[in-house]
Design a protein around this motif. Structure first.
Motif, PDB file in Angstrom:
ATOM      1  N   ASP A  50      -4.961   8.245   4.855  1.00 21.15           N
ATOM      2  CA  ASP A  50      -3.869   7.933   3.925  1.00 21.15           C
ATOM      3  C   ASP A  50      -3.434   9.200   3.193  1.00 21.15           C
ATOM      4  OD1 ASP A  50      -4.198   5.305   4.602  1.00 21.15           O
ATOM      5  OD2 ASP A  50      -5.279   4.754   2.780  1.00 21.15           O
TER       6      ASP A  50
ATOM      7  N   VAL B  42      -9.794   9.016   5.645  1.00 19.13           N
ATOM      8  CA  VAL B  42      -9.254   7.654   5.622  1.00 19.13           C
ATOM      9  C   VAL B  42      -7.929   7.585   6.382  1.00 19.13           C
ATOM     10  CG1 VAL B  42      -8.404   5.833   4.068  1.00 19.13           C
ATOM     11  CG2 VAL B  42     -10.449   7.136   3.464  1.00 19.13           C
TER      12      VAL B  42
ATOM     13  N   MET C 266      -4.506  -3.746  -6.116  1.00 17.76           N
ATOM     14  CA  MET C 266      -5.626  -2.927  -5.632  1.00 17.76           C
ATOM     15  C   MET C 266      -5.271  -2.081  -4.417  1.00 17.76           C
ATOM     16  SD  MET C 266      -7.825  -5.708  -3.650  1.00 17.76           S
ATOM     17  CE  MET C 266      -7.061  -6.936  -2.642  1.00 17.76           C
ATOM     18  N   TYR C 267      -6.043  -1.042  -4.264  1.00 19.11           N
ATOM     19  CA  TYR C 267      -5.930  -0.153  -3.102  1.00 19.11           C
ATOM     20  C   TYR C 267      -7.343  -0.012  -2.548  1.00 19.11           C
ATOM     21  CZ  TYR C 267      -5.526   4.348  -0.643  1.00 19.11           C
ATOM     22  OH  TYR C 267      -5.586   5.353   0.287  1.00 19.11           O
ATOM     23  N   ALA C 268      -7.551  -0.549  -1.337  1.00 16.21           N
ATOM     24  CA  ALA C 268      -8.909  -0.626  -0.810  1.00 16.21           C
ATOM     25  C   ALA C 268      -8.896  -0.570   0.709  1.00 16.21           C
ATOM     26  CB  ALA C 268      -9.552  -1.929  -1.266  1.00 16.21           C
ATOM     27  N   SER C 269     -10.069  -0.445   1.282  1.00 20.12           N
ATOM     28  CA  SER C 269     -10.183  -0.489   2.746  1.00 20.12           C
ATOM     29  C   SER C 269     -11.525  -1.096   3.112  1.00 20.12           C
ATOM     30  CB  SER C 269     -10.102   0.918   3.333  1.00 20.12           C
ATOM     31  OG  SER C 269     -11.315   1.585   3.087  1.00 20.12           O
TER      32      SER C 269
ATOM     33  N   THR D 145       2.960  -2.107  -1.376  1.00 20.16           N
ATOM     34  CA  THR D 145       3.128  -0.651  -1.290  1.00 20.16           C
ATOM     35  C   THR D 145       2.816  -0.203   0.145  1.00 20.16           C
ATOM     36  OG1 THR D 145       0.910  -0.517  -2.259  1.00 20.16           O
ATOM     37  CG2 THR D 145       2.755  -0.044  -3.707  1.00 20.16           C
TER      38      THR D 145
ATOM     39  N   PHE E 183       0.767   5.801  -3.283  1.00 23.25           N
ATOM     40  CA  PHE E 183       0.471   5.752  -1.852  1.00 23.25           C
ATOM     41  C   PHE E 183       1.718   6.214  -1.107  1.00 23.25           C
ATOM     42  CE2 PHE E 183       0.313   3.960   2.312  1.00 23.25           C
ATOM     43  CZ  PHE E 183      -1.030   3.984   2.672  1.00 23.25           C
TER      44      PHE E 183
ATOM     45  N   TYR F 115      -2.151   3.959  -8.172  1.00 22.36           N
ATOM     46  CA  TYR F 115      -3.512   3.423  -8.179  1.00 22.36           C
ATOM     47  C   TYR F 115      -4.445   4.445  -8.819  1.00 22.36           C
ATOM     48  CZ  TYR F 115      -1.547   0.046  -4.929  1.00 22.36           C
ATOM     49  OH  TYR F 115      -0.773  -0.932  -4.358  1.00 22.36           O
TER      50      TYR F 115
ATOM     51  N   GLN G 203      -6.305  -8.900   6.978  1.00 23.16           N
ATOM     52  CA  GLN G 203      -6.085  -7.463   6.911  1.00 23.16           C
ATOM     53  C   GLN G 203      -5.107  -6.985   7.972  1.00 23.16           C
ATOM     54  OE1 GLN G 203     -10.638  -7.271   6.063  1.00 23.16           O
ATOM     55  NE2 GLN G 203      -9.907  -5.189   6.253  1.00 23.16           N
TER      56      GLN G 203
HETATM   57  P1  AMP Z   1      -8.289  -1.802   6.648  1.00 22.58           P
HETATM   58  O1  AMP Z   1      -8.349  -0.969   7.878  1.00 22.58           O
HETATM   59  O2  AMP Z   1      -7.796  -3.174   6.980  1.00 22.58           O
HETATM   60  O3  AMP Z   1      -9.506  -1.765   5.833  1.00 22.58           O
HETATM   61  O4  AMP Z   1      -7.088  -1.210   5.779  1.00 22.58           O
HETATM   62  C1  AMP Z   1      -7.226  -0.117   4.910  1.00 22.58           C
HETATM   63  C2  AMP Z   1      -5.899   0.590   4.850  1.00 22.58           C
HETATM   64  O5  AMP Z   1      -4.870  -0.329   4.395  1.00 22.58           O
HETATM   65  C3  AMP Z   1      -5.875   1.717   3.844  1.00 22.58           C
HETATM   66  O6  AMP Z   1      -6.470   2.906   4.330  1.00 22.58           O
HETATM   67  C4  AMP Z   1      -4.377   1.849   3.620  1.00 22.58           C
HETATM   68  O7  AMP Z   1      -3.757   2.565   4.667  1.00 22.58           O
HETATM   69  C5  AMP Z   1      -3.903   0.387   3.652  1.00 22.58           C
HETATM   70  N1  AMP Z   1      -3.867  -0.137   2.267  1.00 22.58           N
HETATM   71  C6  AMP Z   1      -4.836  -0.767   1.595  1.00 22.58           C
HETATM   72  N2  AMP Z   1      -4.466  -1.060   0.346  1.00 22.58           N
HETATM   73  C7  AMP Z   1      -3.197  -0.576   0.218  1.00 22.58           C
HETATM   74  C8  AMP Z   1      -2.253  -0.540  -0.835  1.00 22.58           C
HETATM   75  N3  AMP Z   1      -2.506  -1.071  -2.039  1.00 22.58           N
HETATM   76  N4  AMP Z   1      -1.051   0.041  -0.606  1.00 22.58           N
HETATM   77  C9  AMP Z   1      -0.762   0.587   0.592  1.00 22.58           C
HETATM   78  N5  AMP Z   1      -1.604   0.586   1.641  1.00 22.58           N
HETATM   79  C10 AMP Z   1      -2.822   0.020   1.452  1.00 22.58           C
END
Ligand code: AMP
Length: 466
Positions: free
Chosen positions: A284, A282, A203-206, A180, A300, A226, A428
């Motif tokens: 997003d 964030v 999952m959707y995480a950071s 996504t 997303f 999500y 990542q």
């Molecule tokens: P990071 O900086 O590597 O921790 O990446 C976090 C960011 O990755 C999030 O704020 C989103 O923009 C993107 N991300 C993480 N999970 C998803 C997902 N399931 N679908 C789309 N984007 C995601």
């Protein structure tokens, strides 16, 4: 036993969220305030929680901990691939966190299958694997298997890699990757390598916080929502239409609480975390699609930042992606697809113009797209961009013709290596959809195969200003 070939790695050096480089030789670093900084996956894989996890029959990975934890990305990937190949019949799902990570593993196989076959044939590990604990661990796992080595050589030496995932791991039921957001553009390439297997975005995480889960993981990527896990942080939402400059802690921003978001509306995610971030944006943009009990579910939409701007035009990631998708339709009859892209606002020319770098997968070199076709791709991209862009091109003449620069195969791989060498996390890593850092632009330009400009003006109606 059923297994998962899931590529995981930790990094030697870390970036903070703001992507400030923290130089260190270990895989974590204390900042000046004493806080430990590292990417979420490094943090998780190095935790006792992961290393001493109880046996779970649904999550048996082909990769041993020693391979996952090895800080050298080549040694880590090499041994994970070796183990994945050795267990090929037991593997039921194949994955990585992001789609780009899995494609990098496929590329790694393309580059290293000959040496991997030698190791499998003889049972002797490549001398380039020097990490002592990894060697010790692999010595126990690696057994001579000439039949498997013959199989790997036969499959990997074929010119056509279509369906390679299911050829190598024939019992794979689905691909476990996030496709996504910005990762959506990898779907055609993943489908090519996997014969269209289902893709589960779970999952959707950071790095700052875990946000949500997909409760219907086998749905189509375009339908993924999500569900926010309310216990992970304090979640608030900034209505997307609101002027972001109004958001300051002093002027009480118009934030919406988790329970008050409305279906169909778009919001920017704001979190207050247990680790101490207070009302952190964030970046997003999410659209509410419904609720699971009282927890809202989100599609997303995109990252907030504008990617390209020459004049008053503003092109965001979703618009650029749509434009690339529309333009790449012209490549279909040539059995060619765009495997990677990024962009650059070139203001050295007057007027400035958009440059889009494309890495192409040409399946039949004898029928590769011509200069004319690529020019039409430029125009198709311009037609897909928003009305302010097209007005700038047609009426204001403030933007020059869009340019596509085709780069050599493997260029985006080098881009990633460069980011990793500067401390990005391999797991990542996301290809930047816009580049402006001079060494990166120079790297891309040094791999140029051909350049093509839009041959005409896109459509723009002065009456309707559209
Ligand atoms: P990071 O900086 O590597 O921790 O990446 C976090 C960011 O990755 C999030 O704020 C989103 O923009 C993107 N991300 C993480 N999970 C998803 C997902 N399931 N679908 C789309 N984007 C995601």
């Amino acid at each position: 036993m059923e297994r998962i070939f899931y590529v995981k790695t930790v990094t030697c050096r870390v970036w903070t969220k703001a992507r400030d480089y923290i130089s260190c030789s270990l895989n974590q670093k204390q900042g000046p305030g004493g806080l430990l900084a590292r990417p979420v996956l490094t943090s998780y894989y190095q935790s006792e929680h992961f290393k001493t996890r109880p046996y779970d029959p649904y999550n048996v990975y082909t990769s041993p901990n020693e391979a996952i934890l090895c800080p050298d990305s080549f040694q880590s990937m090499y041994t994970q691939m070796l183990c994945g190949l050795q267990d090929r019949h037991q593997v039921l799902r194949v994955g990585a966190v992001f789609a780009s990570g899995l494609l990098r593993a496929i590329r790694f196989l393309q580059l290293n299958w000959e040496q991997l076959s030698v190791d499998i044939e003889t049972g002797d590990l490549n001398p380039k694997i020097t990490d002592p604990s990894l060697r010790e661990c692999m010595d126990k796992i690696l057994k001579p298997n000439p039949e498997l080595a013959r199989f790997v050589r036969r499959e990997c030496s074929k010119e056509n890699w279509e369906g390679i995932i299911t050829r190598i791991w024939p019992n794979t039921k689905y691909i476990d990757v996030i496709v996504t957001g910005a990762m959506a553009q990898y779907i055609p390439t993943l489908d090519y390598y996997s014969g269209g297997l289902p893709k589960a975005c779970t999952m959707y995480a950071s790095s700052e916080c875990y946000f949500g889960l997909n409760l219907n993981p086998m749905c189509k990527p375009s339908e993924v929502s999500y569900t926010i896990m309310p216990n992970m942080a304090y979640f608030e939402f900034l209505p997307h239409e609101s002027n972001s400059s109004k958001f300051t802690l002093d002027s009480s921003p118009k934030l919406v609480d988790l329970v008050d978001v409305e279906v169909g509306k778009e919001y920017e995610l704001v979190i207050t975390t247990y680790a101490g971030l207070c009302r952190y944006r964030v970046g997003d943009i999410l659209r509410v699609t419904g609720f699971h009990n009282s927890a809202p579910q989100f599609h997303f939409v995109r990252r907030k930042n504008v990617l390209l701007s020459i004049d008053s035009d503003k092109t965001d990631e979703a618009e650029l992606q749509k434009a690339v998708e529309n333009a790449s339709r012209h490549l279909r009859e040539f059995n060619t697809s765009v495997v990677e892209y990024t962009s650059y606002a070139d203001t050295k020319t007057i007027p400035g113009h958009y440059v889009i770098y494309w890495e192409l997968l040409v399946k039949n070199a004898a029928n590769s797209p011509t200069d004319d076709v690529l020019k039409q791709c430029c125009l198709a991209m311009e037609e897909s961009l928003n009305s302010v862009y097209r007005q700038g091109r047609v009426a204001d003449h403030s933007i020059g013709p869009l340019e596509i620069r085709v780069v050599k195969n493997g260029t985006f791989e080098e881009l990633m290596d460069y980011a990793i060498s500067r401390g990005a996390s391999i797991n990542q890593y996301k290809v930047p959809r816009c580049v402006n850092f001079t060494p990166i632009v120079e790297l891309l330009d040094s791999r140029l195969v051909s350049a093509h400009f839009s041959p005409g003006l896109p459509h723009w109606n002065p009456e309707r200003r559209r």
